[in-house]
Design a protein around this motif. Structure first.
Motif, PDB file in Angstrom:
ATOM      1  N   ALA A 614     -10.026  17.650  42.841  1.00 25.92           N
ATOM      2  CA  ALA A 614      -9.895  16.343  42.194  1.00 25.92           C
ATOM      3  C   ALA A 614      -8.427  15.992  41.956  1.00 25.92           C
ATOM      4  O   ALA A 614      -7.993  14.849  42.176  1.00 25.92           O
ATOM      5  N   GLU A 615      -7.644  16.960  41.516  1.00 24.83           N
ATOM      6  CA  GLU A 615      -6.231  16.711  41.234  1.00 24.83           C
ATOM      7  C   GLU A 615      -5.469  16.423  42.531  1.00 24.83           C
ATOM      8  O   GLU A 615      -4.597  15.540  42.572  1.00 24.83           O
ATOM      9  N   MET A 616      -5.787  17.151  43.595  1.00 25.80           N
ATOM     10  CA  MET A 616      -5.132  16.917  44.877  1.00 25.80           C
ATOM     11  C   MET A 616      -5.450  15.518  45.402  1.00 25.80           C
ATOM     12  O   MET A 616      -4.568  14.826  45.940  1.00 25.80           O
ATOM     13  N   ALA A 617      -6.700  15.080  45.241  1.00 23.32           N
ATOM     14  CA  ALA A 617      -7.084  13.754  45.716  1.00 23.32           C
ATOM     15  C   ALA A 617      -6.305  12.666  44.981  1.00 23.32           C
ATOM     16  O   ALA A 617      -5.835  11.691  45.595  1.00 23.32           O
ATOM     17  N   MET A 618      -6.144  12.834  43.673  1.00 22.93           N
ATOM     18  CA  MET A 618      -5.386  11.861  42.892  1.00 22.93           C
ATOM     19  C   MET A 618      -3.926  11.845  43.326  1.00 22.93           C
ATOM     20  O   MET A 618      -3.329  10.779  43.519  1.00 22.93           O
ATOM     21  N   ARG A 619      -3.337  13.024  43.517  1.00 21.67           N
ATOM     22  CA  ARG A 619      -1.935  13.101  43.921  1.00 21.67           C
ATOM     23  C   ARG A 619      -1.737  12.484  45.321  1.00 21.67           C
ATOM     24  O   ARG A 619      -0.749  11.788  45.567  1.00 21.67           O
ATOM     25  N   GLN A 620      -2.665  12.754  46.217  1.00 21.01           N
ATOM     26  CA  GLN A 620      -2.524  12.241  47.580  1.00 21.01           C
ATOM     27  C   GLN A 620      -2.584  10.718  47.597  1.00 21.01           C
ATOM     28  O   GLN A 620      -1.803  10.057  48.297  1.00 21.01           O
ATOM     29  N   GLU A 621      -3.493  10.150  46.817  1.00 18.41           N
ATOM     30  CA  GLU A 621      -3.625   8.697  46.773  1.00 18.41           C
ATOM     31  C   GLU A 621      -2.352   8.041  46.241  1.00 18.41           C
ATOM     32  O   GLU A 621      -1.945   6.970  46.701  1.00 18.41           O
ATOM     33  N   ALA A 622      -1.700   8.690  45.276  1.00 20.91           N
ATOM     34  CA  ALA A 622      -0.494   8.128  44.673  1.00 20.91           C
ATOM     35  C   ALA A 622       0.784   8.546  45.394  1.00 20.91           C
ATOM     36  O   ALA A 622       1.871   8.087  45.033  1.00 20.91           O
ATOM     37  N   GLY A 623       0.656   9.424  46.392  1.00 18.43           N
ATOM     38  CA  GLY A 623       1.847   9.898  47.101  1.00 18.43           C
ATOM     39  C   GLY A 623       2.731  10.786  46.247  1.00 18.43           C
ATOM     40  O   GLY A 623       3.949  10.833  46.427  1.00 18.43           O
ATOM     41  N   LEU A 624       2.122  11.516  45.325  1.00 21.12           N
ATOM     42  CA  LEU A 624       2.858  12.387  44.411  1.00 21.12           C
ATOM     43  C   LEU A 624       2.838  13.820  44.930  1.00 21.12           C
ATOM     44  O   LEU A 624       2.015  14.168  45.786  1.00 21.12           O
ATOM     45  N   PRO A 625       3.738  14.687  44.412  1.00 20.52           N
ATOM     46  CA  PRO A 625       3.767  16.079  44.882  1.00 20.52           C
ATOM     47  C   PRO A 625       2.391  16.734  44.781  1.00 20.52           C
ATOM     48  O   PRO A 625       1.691  16.497  43.801  1.00 20.52           O
ATOM     49  N   PRO A 626       1.973  17.493  45.800  1.00 16.10           N
ATOM     50  CA  PRO A 626       2.783  17.973  46.943  1.00 16.10           C
ATOM     51  C   PRO A 626       2.776  17.042  48.158  1.00 16.10           C
ATOM     52  O   PRO A 626       3.329  17.399  49.190  1.00 16.10           O
ATOM     53  N   PHE A 627       2.144  15.858  48.039  1.00 16.12           N
ATOM     54  CA  PHE A 627       2.046  14.961  49.191  1.00 16.12           C
ATOM     55  C   PHE A 627       3.253  14.034  49.307  1.00 16.12           C
ATOM     56  O   PHE A 627       3.458  13.399  50.340  1.00 16.12           O
TER      57      PHE A 627
END
Length: 720
Positions: A614-627
């Motif tokens: 869930a945390e990775m999905a949120m970060r990926q959508e916002a372009g935040l680390p690690p994405f």
């Protein structure tokens, strides 16, 4: 042929300076030298040598070469890389690499030896002293203790010339690890991971592994075998273990000493200056083969570094927030790559960045999914504080109080965890509402009942708690709001008057020896209830600890930190993991006003994978680390007008770049610190962007006034 030496100085200078090499000096890259800089003589390091024939300008000469071990090429390359990565000047990381040389060498010790003369009058006490002195030189006090006599007896023999003063040089040797000692018995999962690390070491060259194991799974024993393999493969190889806490250092030191028969070399702020210099020299000469230390140990001058272990790699303490700003976990990977070494990142709750690298195949992913031996993971339950609130003015709910009572009745131990130092985080006036703050700073003053003082944990300011409000003058009107560990301890003593209670925080444990003593007391069963901050939440094994109560599980979920969810999950999972690490089953109770929160539900279900997904999905959508990548630019100054003018000029000078977003300037959450106003920019960039190149170009576009200080923080962890 004349040569030009490029000399890097540990000062805020943008580059190395050129000096002429005097004839016959015979300099080499890495040598320590002294050079003139204006009216001063400065010590620096030679970073390059080139032909000086045909130079069109006269250069000042190098004054002398200093007889200290030269910096190896890997250290110089690392210093340059760290400066580029942090968008800072190379003099700062060089200053860290030379830190051990700032300290004086240990002075000779005064001791007493026999002269061969006989005393005018022999007594039984004097006979004991003479017998003890035959075993070698001893300090006066040590000799009296060994003989079991008073200091006066020893002094009398000195006065008669029977004993003479001599000076003994401190032992500069480093005992070598005993690689023949048998290891602990590993379970199949541990053995498989240890074998993989050994194979990676045999392959040589840079490699990285994530050692991902639940609390109590025996990660330390696994990387101990990697240490043994690295040392056995090459008699000159060296190993570095990075730890986030001094308190944790003491426990790991004992494990290393048991495994290898010698204590590793320590490097952290609690080590005395002479010992730090000795450690630096031992690392530089290769005599010190195992080093355990804090994040700054990364800058030590290793000659042949073959293994770097970052234990508790997720821990926020690895981020250096002041001076030269860096993330030690990331720099450890870079140091290993430069040295051609293996780096092992170990954690029960790895950072999302490390998990993502493991998922992408950049790191070898080694997983330990069960606790070692018969121990099982503790059950985790949530206490809804809306349904079962504590009594007025209290902080421990009835279910938690009952659970502590049951544990004590069974002869077991309990840990009450609250990651907040002091007695209360806020002191305000009931008459006028004034909140007590540090002078020239927006930070609240924290009450410390042990000392009767109000303390700013940001600036270090401290004052005696006043009897009257400084704002309105009302007497006895200052009241404490919220709990700290001291307040929880006070409540626990009221509820459990017969229990042995101790507090473990940086306010009660001041050094490594104090931490070791408290941990040993807890492990020996001499404490019934330990009230603790995060200092006790990781790495410690307490055999009889079966209950962990988290007083405020919502604490680190508050605020706008993008890592709030990740940090909360990591911290509470680590704290809960202290329970039931041996034969007795463990239990963790988390007090919360938001039991429906996704982080707390994942903790209760012990479903880390669901939380990470869930945390990775949120970060990926916002372009935040690690994405994506982040950087902060913090500008500060005493004059708000000049600060605003510079920040507006910097904003107007933002380079045009694809995949980069710049937000700000805005007032920092702590907008005033030590009399300086603070403004922040936040930069978000795609992973394909050269973020450091963008920041360096941006900084060069706006001239910084003398009154303004600008700091670049690549991959920020604090958003204050």
């Amino acid at each position: 042929m004349p040569r030009i030496a490029s000399v890097l100085l540990p000062m805020p200078l943008p580059e190395a300076f050129d000096y002429a090499e005097p004839e016959g000096l015979g300099l080499a890259v890495g040598d320590h030298v002294t050079v003139p800089l204006g009216p001063r003589v400065i010590r620096g390091v030679v970073t390059g040598l080139r032909d000086g024939t045909g130079g069109n300008r006269p250069l000042k000469p190098v004054l002398e070469r200093v007889d200290d071990p030269p910096l190896p090429p890997g250290v110089l390359a690392f210093v340059e890389w760290a400066a580029r990565y942090s968008v800072d000047i190379p003099g700062w990381p060089l200053a860290m690499a030379l830190r051990g040389l700032r300290h004086p060498a240990a002075k000779p010790d005064k001791a007493l030896v026999l002269t061969g003369a006989q005393p005018a009058k022999m007594t039984p006490a004097r006979l004991k002293v003479l017998a003890a002195a035959e075993h070698g030189p001893l300090a006066s006090g040590a000799l009296a203790t060994a003989a079991g006599v008073s200091a006066g007896v020893v002094k009398g023999l000195v006065d008669e010339g029977v004993l003479a003063v001599t000076w003994i040089e401190p032992d500069a040797s480093f005992p070598q690890p005993d690689l023949s000692r048998p290891p602990q018995t590993l379970n199949p999962s541990q053995r498989a991971s240890a074998d993989v690390l050994s194979e990676m070491l045999e392959a040589r060259g840079f490699q990285a592994a994530l050692l991902d194991g639940v609390t109590g799974s025996g990660k330390t024993e696994v990387y101990l075998e990697a240490v043994a393999a690295a040392l056995a493969a090459d008699p000159d190889s060296q190993v570095l273990i990075l730890l986030p806490e001094i308190a944790l250092t003491q426990a790991v030191l004992a494990r290393f000493e048991a495994r290898f028969g010698v204590a590793p070399v320590e490097w952290h702020s609690a080590v005395s200056p002479p010992r730090r210099r000795r450690a630096w020299e031992g690392v530089a000469t290769g005599a010190a083969r195992i080093v355990i230390g804090a994040r700054s140990a990364l800058f030590l001058p290793f000659r042949k570094l073959r293994l770097v272990v970052v234990d508790e790699e997720h821990d926020g303490s690895f981020k250096q927030e002041e001076g030269f700003i860096y993330q030690a976990r990331d720099l450890a990977v870079a140091r290993a790559k430069i040295e051609g070494a293996l780096v092992v990142l170990a954690s029960a709750t790895p950072s999302l960045e490390s998990l993502w690298n493991a998922q992408q195949g950049r790191y070898r992913w080694l997983r330990l999914s069960a606790r070692h031996g018969a121990a099982q993971l503790p059950d985790i339950d949530l206490i809804d504080m809306r349904e079962t609130p504590p009594e007025p003015g209290r902080w421990l709910s009835p279910p938690l109080v009952k659970a502590v009572s049951v544990a004590l009745a069974r002869g077991e131990q309990a840990l009450l965890f609250l990651n907040r130092r002091g007695y209360a985080p806020l002191v305000l006036c009931r008459a006028c509402g004034e909140k007590m703050k540090s002078p020239d700073t927006d930070s609240w003053l924290v009450e410390h009942r042990y000392t009767g003082r109000l303390v700013c944990h940001l600036t270090g300011f401290s004052m005696k708690k006043p009897e009257a409000c400084p704002h309105c003058g009302a007497k006895d009107s200052l009241t404490s709001i919220g709990p700290g560990v001291e307040r929880v301890e006070e409540e626990a003593r009221h509820l459990f008057p017969d229990a042995r209670i101790a507090v473990f925080s940086s306010d009660t444990v001041f050094d490594a020896a104090g931490a070791r003593a408290l941990v040993d007391s807890m492990a020996a069963g001499e404490i019934d209830i330990l009230v603790a901050t995060q200092a006790a939440a990781k790495g410690h094994n307490f055999p009889n600890l079966t209950l962990v109560g988290v007083v405020d599980a919502d604490l680190s979920l508050r605020g706008g930190d993008l890592r709030a969810g990740e940090r909360t999950f990591q911290l509470l999972a680590q704290a809960a993991g202290r329970a039931g690490r041996h034969e007795k089953p463990g239990r963790a109770l988390l007090q919360t006003y938001a039991p429906e929160h996704g982080v707390l539900q994942a903790l209760k279900a012990q479903d880390r994978d669901a939380f990470v997904e869930a945390e990775m999905a949120m970060r990926q959508e916002a372009g935040l680390p690690p994405f994506g990548r982040l950087a902060a630019v913090i500008a500060s100054g005493p004059d708000p007008v000049a600060l605003d003018a510079y920040c507006n000029a910097l904003a107007a000078a933002t380079p045009n770049a694809e995949g980069v977003e710049v937000f700000g300037p805005a007032d920092a959450p702590l907008a005033l610190v030590r009399g300086r106003r603070r403004k922040r920019f936040l930069v978000r960039a795609d992973r394909t962007v050269d973020l450091q190149g963008f920041l360096a170009a941006w900084r060069a576009r706006a001239k910084v006034p003398n009154s303004v200080r600008v700091v670049f923080d690549v991959d920020p962890y604090s958003f204050l």
